[in-house]
Design a protein around this motif. Structure first.
Motif, PDB file in Angstrom:
ATOM      1  N   TYR A  13       0.832  -1.205   0.000  1.00  0.00           N
ATOM      2  CA  TYR A  13       0.000   0.000   0.000  1.00  0.00           C
ATOM      3  C   TYR A  13       0.867   1.256   0.000  1.00  0.00           C
ATOM      4  N   LEU A  14       1.869   1.311   0.883  1.00  0.00           N
ATOM      5  CA  LEU A  14       2.736   2.483   0.972  1.00  0.00           C
ATOM      6  C   LEU A  14       3.554   2.674  -0.298  1.00  0.00           C
ATOM      7  N   PHE A  15       4.049   1.558  -0.853  1.00  0.00           N
ATOM      8  CA  PHE A  15       4.819   1.658  -2.091  1.00  0.00           C
ATOM      9  C   PHE A  15       3.936   2.168  -3.223  1.00  0.00           C
ATOM     10  N   GLY A  16       2.722   1.627  -3.338  1.00  0.00           N
ATOM     11  CA  GLY A  16       1.809   2.056  -4.390  1.00  0.00           C
ATOM     12  C   GLY A  16       1.443   3.521  -4.271  1.00  0.00           C
ATOM     13  N   TYR A  17       1.192   3.961  -3.032  1.00  0.00           N
ATOM     14  CA  TYR A  17       0.835   5.370  -2.808  1.00  0.00           C
ATOM     15  C   TYR A  17       1.988   6.286  -3.208  1.00  0.00           C
ATOM     16  N   ASN A  18       3.191   5.989  -2.711  1.00  0.00           N
ATOM     17  CA  ASN A  18       4.345   6.836  -2.989  1.00  0.00           C
ATOM     18  C   ASN A  18       4.720   6.813  -4.471  1.00  0.00           C
ATOM     19  N   ALA A  19       4.655   5.637  -5.093  1.00  0.00           N
ATOM     20  CA  ALA A  19       4.987   5.530  -6.509  1.00  0.00           C
ATOM     21  C   ALA A  19       3.991   6.322  -7.365  1.00  0.00           C
ATOM     22  N   SER A  20       2.723   6.265  -7.010  1.00  0.00           N
ATOM     23  CA  SER A  20       1.719   7.007  -7.772  1.00  0.00           C
ATOM     24  C   SER A  20       1.923   8.509  -7.634  1.00  0.00           C
ATOM     25  N   GLN A  21       2.373   8.945  -6.464  1.00  0.00           N
ATOM     26  CA  GLN A  21       2.657  10.360  -6.281  1.00  0.00           C
ATOM     27  C   GLN A  21       3.868  10.802  -7.101  1.00  0.00           C
ATOM     28  N   VAL A  22       4.862   9.925  -7.220  1.00  0.00           N
ATOM     29  CA  VAL A  22       6.012  10.232  -8.079  1.00  0.00           C
ATOM     30  C   VAL A  22       5.544  10.427  -9.516  1.00  0.00           C
ATOM     31  N   VAL A  23       4.697   9.533  -9.989  1.00  0.00           N
ATOM     32  CA  VAL A  23       4.173   9.633 -11.356  1.00  0.00           C
ATOM     33  C   VAL A  23       3.362  10.922 -11.519  1.00  0.00           C
ATOM     34  N   GLY A  24       2.512  11.221 -10.543  1.00  0.00           N
ATOM     35  CA  GLY A  24       1.668  12.408 -10.634  1.00  0.00           C
ATOM     36  C   GLY A  24       2.457  13.700 -10.666  1.00  0.00           C
ATOM     37  N   TRP A  25       3.423  13.837  -9.758  1.00  0.00           N
ATOM     38  CA  TRP A  25       4.212  15.064  -9.709  1.00  0.00           C
ATOM     39  C   TRP A  25       5.181  15.157 -10.874  1.00  0.00           C
ATOM     40  N   SER A  26       5.616  14.027 -11.406  1.00  0.00           N
ATOM     41  CA  SER A  26       6.446  14.048 -12.619  1.00  0.00           C
ATOM     42  C   SER A  26       5.626  14.588 -13.789  1.00  0.00           C
ATOM     43  N   TYR A  27       4.359  14.217 -13.847  1.00  0.00           N
ATOM     44  CA  TYR A  27       3.484  14.722 -14.893  1.00  0.00           C
ATOM     45  C   TYR A  27       3.271  16.229 -14.744  1.00  0.00           C
ATOM     46  N   ILE A  28       3.105  16.691 -13.504  1.00  0.00           N
ATOM     47  CA  ILE A  28       2.942  18.128 -13.265  1.00  0.00           C
ATOM     48  C   ILE A  28       4.205  18.886 -13.664  1.00  0.00           C
ATOM     49  N   GLU A  87       8.522  16.861  -4.332  1.00  0.00           N
ATOM     50  CA  GLU A  87       7.707  15.664  -4.146  1.00  0.00           C
ATOM     51  C   GLU A  87       8.214  14.483  -4.952  1.00  0.00           C
ATOM     52  N   ILE A  88       8.765  14.735  -6.129  1.00  0.00           N
ATOM     53  CA  ILE A  88       9.341  13.638  -6.908  1.00  0.00           C
ATOM     54  C   ILE A  88      10.480  12.990  -6.124  1.00  0.00           C
ATOM     55  N   ILE A  89      11.328  13.821  -5.539  1.00  0.00           N
ATOM     56  CA  ILE A  89      12.450  13.303  -4.757  1.00  0.00           C
ATOM     57  C   ILE A  89      11.955  12.645  -3.475  1.00  0.00           C
ATOM     58  N   ARG A  90      11.056  13.313  -2.782  1.00  0.00           N
ATOM     59  CA  ARG A  90      10.598  12.816  -1.481  1.00  0.00           C
ATOM     60  C   ARG A  90       9.834  11.507  -1.604  1.00  0.00           C
ATOM     61  N   TYR A  91       8.838  11.471  -2.489  1.00  0.00           N
ATOM     62  CA  TYR A  91       8.067  10.243  -2.649  1.00  0.00           C
ATOM     63  C   TYR A  91       8.913   9.136  -3.265  1.00  0.00           C
ATOM     64  N   GLY A  92       9.838   9.503  -4.142  1.00  0.00           N
ATOM     65  CA  GLY A  92      10.745   8.506  -4.702  1.00  0.00           C
ATOM     66  C   GLY A  92      11.614   7.886  -3.616  1.00  0.00           C
ATOM     67  N   TYR A  93      12.088   8.730  -2.703  1.00  0.00           N
ATOM     68  CA  TYR A  93      12.886   8.239  -1.572  1.00  0.00           C
ATOM     69  C   TYR A  93      12.072   7.285  -0.710  1.00  0.00           C
ATOM     70  N   TYR A  94      10.835   7.669  -0.411  1.00  0.00           N
ATOM     71  CA  TYR A  94       9.973   6.813   0.415  1.00  0.00           C
ATOM     72  C   TYR A  94       9.706   5.474  -0.268  1.00  0.00           C
ATOM     73  N   ALA A  95       9.392   5.508  -1.555  1.00  0.00           N
ATOM     74  CA  ALA A  95       9.077   4.273  -2.278  1.00  0.00           C
ATOM     75  C   ALA A  95      10.281   3.342  -2.320  1.00  0.00           C
ATOM     76  N   LEU A  96      11.451   3.880  -2.628  1.00  0.00           N
ATOM     77  CA  LEU A  96      12.663   3.057  -2.689  1.00  0.00           C
ATOM     78  C   LEU A  96      13.070   2.557  -1.317  1.00  0.00           C
ATOM     79  N   ASN A  97      12.798   3.340  -0.291  1.00  0.00           N
ATOM     80  CA  ASN A  97      13.141   2.937   1.068  1.00  0.00           C
ATOM     81  C   ASN A  97      12.323   1.732   1.511  1.00  0.00           C
TER      82      ASN A  97
END
Length: 244
Positions: A20-35, A128-138
């Motif tokens: 769940y946490l990985f999916g949430y953080n990864a989706s935020q990376v995708v969303g903010w990358s699009y922005i 957010e790309i960096i932060r959520y990416g860090y969380y997902a990889l962690n």
């Protein structure tokens, strides 16, 4: 008793929680990358005719509303102990940005055209790309050192830039609220209560004075804890001993 508590192993997160946490953080990376792509496209790729036909807010609003407001999930995650983030700091960070999006940009026509909007969106997107990416990889234990360094270094510039953009949005909104009394309630009325949107905007702006330094210094403390201690410090001491 203290020995038995310290010897007790930490409880590992379950697979579903991690997924769940990985999916949430990864989706935020995708969303903010699009922005971030939208920002680059609006200012550097698309021509002036495109910018003349649509405002930055109209171009980016759907993605910003979805992914910025989705950050409210972080408050729940922190409150439930699913992540180690401080619930109080998380709440202020999330609500301050939601206030900019919902209570300023969406609420006033001047907020939509504020020069602070592209500044804030740029700082938010990169952060957010960096932060959520860090969380997902962690979560999957695959965090490159460069990502750790970016997570605890880029905030030094991005936090003040983001706050500047946010405050400019507030400033543009308050000028409109002062002359139009939008979203305000004056007496007499059936509720026997009064509310000033104009004063609310100023209260929130003034709250940045005591709260932003606390958040900023908290990140410096985290940076020192993550990047400035342990093996790096000990290795430098060892080198100094060898030279003497």
């Amino acid at each position: 008793m203290s020995q038995s508590k310290s010897a007790k192993p930490k409880q590992e997160q379950g697979f579903l929680t991690k997924a769940y946490l990985f999916g949430y953080n990864a989706s935020q990376v995708v969303g903010w990358s699009y922005i971030l792509y939208q920002l680059a496209n609006y200012y550097f790729i698309a021509g002036p005719e495109f910018r003349a036909s649509i405002t930055l807010w109209d171009y980016t609003k759907l993605a910003v509303i979805v992914f910025q407001n989705a950050a409210a999930v972080e408050i729940v995650n922190a409150s439930l102990g699913l992540v180690k983030s401080n619930p109080v700091i998380t709440t202020f960070q999330v609500l301050s940005r939601m206030m900019v999006v919902i209570g300023v940009v969406m609420a006033t026509p001047t907020g939509k055209v504020s020069p602070g909007l592209p500044i804030a969106l740029l700082a938010w997107a990169v952060t957010e790309i960096i932060r959520y990416g860090y969380y997902a990889l962690n979560i999957v234990k695959l965090v490159p050192h460069i990502v750790v360094w970016l997570r605890y270094t880029t905030f030094i510039a991005l936090y003040p830039i983001g706050v500047t953009g946010e405050l400019l949005c507030f400033w543009w909104a308050q000028s409109y609220a002062r002359t139009n009394k939008v979203w305000s309630t004056e007496m007499p009325n059936s509720l026997n209560a009064t509310f000033s949107y104009f004063y609310l905007l100023w209260i929130v702006m003034l709250l940045y004075i005591p709260l932003f330094p606390q958040m900023y210094l908290h990140m410096f403390a985290q940076r020192k804890k993550i990047l400035g201690g342990g093996s790096a410090a000990s290795s430098s001491k060892d080198k100094s001993k060898k030279t003497h």
